[in-house]
Design a protein around this motif. Structure first.
Motif, mmCIF file in Angstrom:
data_model
loop_
_atom_site.group_PDB
_atom_site.id
_atom_site.type_symbol
_atom_site.label_atom_id
_atom_site.label_comp_id
_atom_site.label_asym_id
_atom_site.label_seq_id
_atom_site.Cartn_x
_atom_site.Cartn_y
_atom_site.Cartn_z
ATOM 1 N N UNK A 208 28.462 29.215 -7.186
ATOM 2 C CA UNK A 208 28.517 28.680 -5.832
ATOM 3 C C UNK A 208 27.466 27.626 -5.614
ATOM 4 N N UNK A 209 27.304 27.227 -4.376
ATOM 5 C CA UNK A 209 26.312 26.227 -3.999
ATOM 6 C C UNK A 209 25.457 26.825 -2.893
ATOM 7 N N UNK A 210 24.144 26.841 -3.092
ATOM 8 C CA UNK A 210 23.251 27.434 -2.105
ATOM 9 C C UNK A 210 22.179 26.444 -1.705
ATOM 10 N N UNK A 211 21.754 26.495 -0.444
ATOM 11 C CA UNK A 211 20.724 25.584 0.019
ATOM 12 C C UNK A 211 19.369 26.229 0.164
ATOM 13 N N UNK A 212 19.318 27.541 0.362
ATOM 14 C CA UNK A 212 18.047 28.222 0.536
ATOM 15 C C UNK A 212 18.190 29.661 0.093
ATOM 16 N N UNK A 213 17.060 30.283 -0.208
ATOM 17 C CA UNK A 213 17.025 31.664 -0.672
ATOM 18 C C UNK A 213 16.034 32.425 0.194
ATOM 19 N N UNK A 214 16.393 33.636 0.610
ATOM 20 C CA UNK A 214 15.487 34.506 1.361
ATOM 21 C C UNK A 214 15.191 35.729 0.510
ATOM 22 N N UNK A 215 13.934 36.163 0.518
ATOM 23 C CA UNK A 215 13.507 37.297 -0.307
ATOM 24 C C UNK A 215 13.015 38.445 0.552
ATOM 25 N N UNK A 220 16.971 39.064 -3.494
ATOM 26 C CA UNK A 220 17.230 37.714 -2.998
ATOM 27 C C UNK A 220 18.551 37.672 -2.251
ATOM 28 N N UNK A 221 18.608 36.891 -1.175
ATOM 29 C CA UNK A 221 19.838 36.691 -0.410
ATOM 30 C C UNK A 221 20.035 35.209 -0.185
ATOM 31 N N UNK A 222 21.293 34.784 -0.212
ATOM 32 C CA UNK A 222 21.615 33.370 -0.006
ATOM 33 C C UNK A 222 23.049 33.263 0.460
ATOM 34 N N UNK A 223 23.394 32.126 1.015
ATOM 35 C CA UNK A 223 24.772 31.835 1.406
ATOM 36 C C UNK A 223 25.324 30.827 0.415
ATOM 37 N N UNK A 238 37.546 28.919 -0.021
ATOM 38 C CA UNK A 238 37.589 28.489 1.355
ATOM 39 C C UNK A 238 36.722 29.282 2.298
ATOM 40 N N UNK A 239 35.873 30.185 1.776
ATOM 41 C CA UNK A 239 35.027 31.004 2.630
ATOM 42 C C UNK A 239 33.572 30.871 2.196
ATOM 43 N N UNK A 240 32.683 30.874 3.178
ATOM 44 C CA UNK A 240 31.277 31.037 2.857
ATOM 45 C C UNK A 240 31.006 32.524 2.681
ATOM 46 N N UNK A 241 30.097 32.833 1.767
ATOM 47 C CA UNK A 241 29.788 34.228 1.501
ATOM 48 C C UNK A 241 28.286 34.443 1.456
ATOM 49 N N UNK A 242 27.851 35.592 1.969
ATOM 50 C CA UNK A 242 26.474 36.022 1.833
ATOM 51 C C UNK A 242 26.368 36.771 0.513
ATOM 52 N N UNK A 243 25.451 36.329 -0.330
ATOM 53 C CA UNK A 243 25.256 36.944 -1.631
ATOM 54 C C UNK A 243 23.881 37.608 -1.649
ATOM 55 N N UNK A 245 21.360 39.626 -4.252
ATOM 56 C CA UNK A 245 21.125 39.943 -5.653
ATOM 57 C C UNK A 245 19.932 40.887 -5.741
ATOM 58 N N UNK A 246 20.180 42.092 -6.233
ATOM 59 C CA UNK A 246 19.155 43.118 -6.387
ATOM 60 C C UNK A 246 19.144 43.529 -7.850
ATOM 61 N N UNK A 247 18.236 42.941 -8.619
ATOM 62 C CA UNK A 247 18.239 43.193 -10.055
ATOM 63 C C UNK A 247 19.519 42.667 -10.670
ATOM 64 N N UNK A 248 20.267 43.539 -11.341
ATOM 65 C CA UNK A 248 21.531 43.130 -11.949
ATOM 66 C C UNK A 248 22.713 43.313 -11.007
ATOM 67 N N UNK A 249 22.474 43.836 -9.807
ATOM 68 C CA UNK A 249 23.552 44.079 -8.850
ATOM 69 C C UNK A 249 23.731 42.870 -7.928
ATOM 70 N N UNK A 250 24.976 42.438 -7.779
ATOM 71 C CA UNK A 250 25.309 41.308 -6.922
ATOM 72 C C UNK A 250 26.347 41.771 -5.901
ATOM 73 N N UNK A 251 26.049 41.580 -4.614
ATOM 74 C CA UNK A 251 26.962 41.993 -3.542
ATOM 75 C C UNK A 251 27.372 40.777 -2.749
ATOM 76 N N UNK A 252 28.691 40.638 -2.477
ATOM 77 C CA UNK A 252 29.250 39.516 -1.728
ATOM 78 C C UNK A 252 29.807 40.016 -0.403
ATOM 79 N N UNK A 253 29.503 39.272 0.665
ATOM 80 C CA UNK A 253 30.068 39.572 1.984
ATOM 81 C C UNK A 253 30.599 38.279 2.574
ATOM 82 N N UNK A 254 31.890 38.247 2.897
ATOM 83 C CA UNK A 254 32.496 37.044 3.475
ATOM 84 C C UNK A 254 31.960 36.825 4.883
ATOM 85 N N UNK A 255 31.647 35.581 5.204
ATOM 86 C CA UNK A 255 31.171 35.227 6.525
ATOM 87 C C UNK A 255 32.302 34.685 7.370
ATOM 88 N N UNK A 256 32.283 34.938 8.689
ATOM 89 C CA UNK A 256 33.353 34.446 9.547
ATOM 90 C C UNK A 256 33.343 32.928 9.646
#
Length: 256
Positions: A208-215, A220-223, A238-243, A245-256
């Motif tokens: 994906x493409x991310x502009x900033x990272x929050x820790x 780490x979390x990013x859009x 076609x959707x932005x997603x909140x990603x 990353x916790x170690x090797x675990x990656x969780x995706x949440x679709x944003x409205x």
């Protein structure tokens, strides 16, 4: 405008009328931006305060926003100075001269003169001839990006060189042990990886493409932008997603 920021309990971002806070219960709060803050400091970042909440970078007062969006406090700064960043001590802050912030792209990677200021005593001390960024440190007051090096700032205002990963400011975990690396794959695809700073070992991968990272700690979390499928894990094009990353675990949440 500034990027979104999170202290792990809430998310803050820009609004046409000020600053929008989304709390842990998903309630929104609008913090109106005082007119005295001005519009000529170039960049209003929202670095996280120790213990939670946010500092308004570039403010002509010490504007601090509560994590739950309940309000904003404003303390006077020395005349001619603006706020840049908090430190690990809730009473010590990094300031700079107003003219350093008012230049084009001020506080967005351009050099500024960093001063350590004590909210309680009013003591003010220049701690480096120039810097381009300040981040919180787990073992000192703060880290400062100076040229191609990083300096660790002690409570007495002294500094020493420290080793930090070669990554953009904000893409490095607070303790410096991990960092986010973005590598172009195609014209429309970027590989986003979390790596160990000591060995460059890849812990996790996304697309994906991310502009900033929050820790928060080493999480780490990013859009990521539309068109990123999350390596097959995301919810589609076609959707932005909140990603997250916790170690090797990656969780995706679709944003409205």
């Amino acid at each position: 405008a500034f990027n979104m920021s999170t202290d792990g309990s809430s998310i803050v971002g820009p609004s046409s009328n000020g600053i929008l806070v989304v709390d842990a219960a998903d309630r929104t709060h609008l913090i109106n931006r005082p007119t005295s803050m001005g519009e000529d400091f170039g960049y209003y970042g929202l670095p996280v305060l120790p213990g939670g909440g946010y500092l308004v970078a570039g403010g002509d007062k010490l504007y601090r926003i509560a994590s739950d969006g309940s309000g904003m406090t404003a303390d006077r700064l020395p005349a001619g100075y603006v706020a840049v960043a908090p430190t690990s001590d809730p009473n010590l802050f990094i300031l700079t001269r107003a003219e350093d912030a008012q230049q084009a792209y001020g506080l967005m990677g351009t050099d500024f003169r960093p001063y350590l200021w004590n909210l309680r005593t009013g003591a003010l001390k220049q701690v480096a001839s120039e810097a381009t960024a300040v981040t919180l440190s787990p073992n000192s007051l703060a880290y400062m990006s100076v040229g191609s090096d990083w300096l660790s700032l002690a409570a007495d205002g002294s500094t020493k060189s420290v080793s930090r990963p070669g990554a953009p400011v904000g893409w490095i975990s607070p303790d410096g042990s991990r960092y986010i690396c973005a590598t172009p794959q195609t014209e429309a695809s970027v590989a986003i990886e979390m790596r160990l700073a000591s060995t460059d070992q890849i812990l996790a991968h996304s697309d994906g493409v991310t502009g900033s990272v929050a820790w928060k700690g080493n999480v780490a979390a990013m859009v990521i932008g539309p068109g990123a499928g999350g390596g097959g894990t995301g919810s589609g094009l076609g959707e932005e997603q909140l990603v997250v990353i916790d170690g090797s675990n990656v969780k995706y949440t679709s944003l409205p």
